[in-house]
Write an enzyme that holds these catalytic residues in place. Structure first.
Site, PDB file in Angstrom:
ATOM      1  CB  SER A 247      48.970  24.639  11.423  1.00  0.00           C
ATOM      2  OG  SER A 247      48.861  24.822  10.036  1.00  0.00           O
ATOM      3  CB  CYS A 248      51.806  22.249  15.716  1.00  0.00           C
ATOM      4  SG  CYS A 248      51.816  21.935  17.501  1.00  0.00           S
ATOM      5  CB  VAL A 249      50.738  27.944  16.516  1.00  0.00           C
ATOM      6  CG1 VAL A 249      50.939  27.978  15.012  1.00  0.00           C
ATOM      7  CG2 VAL A 249      49.264  27.902  16.850  1.00  0.00           C
TER       8      VAL A 249
END
Length: 124
Positions: free
Chosen positions: A103-105
């Site tokens: 996940s990359c936010v």
């Protein structure tokens, strides 16, 4: 019971948490930011240099836990600016060659106003 992981080759926790915990045959790292463990300061500038320092810190924690980048199954990546996504990926891809789930936010602010933070779940 989980085992606490600590290495002097990565920054000490800057709050009430551990660098990582081992539960069974899985290591859960805390998020690493680009602090130079030798000085305790953020010295790297720019997303590429900060990501390199984060990866060095994660590598030290994973090694102390008996794991490695190759054994990573999930990462969570936090960027101060999603405009840095491509440059971040260039550095990230050199380390996580097994392509773990991720996940990359983008987040509003990271500790010490750094540009990147990454945490990992890996097998031992």
């Amino acid at each position: 019971m989980a085992k606490v992981v600590y290495t002097a080759d990565a920054p000490a926790a800057i709050g009430p948490y551990s660098q990582a915990l081992v539960a069974g045959n899985i290591v859960f790292t805390s998020g690493q930011i680009p602090i130079n463990p030798a000085t305790g300061n953020v010295e790297a500038e720019g997303i590429e240099a900060q990501t390199e320092q984060v990866m060095k810190n994660l590598g030290a924690v994973l090694a102390e836990a008996g794991s490695s980048y190759e054994k990573a199954v999930k990462t969570t990546c936090f960027l101060a600016d999603m405009g840095d996504f491509a440059a971040f990926n260039e550095v990230y891809a050199k380390y996580f060659t097994g392509k773990p789930a991720r996940s990359c936010v983008a987040v509003k602010t990271l500790p010490k106003n750094v540009l990147v933070e990454v945490e990992v779940i890996a097998e031992i």
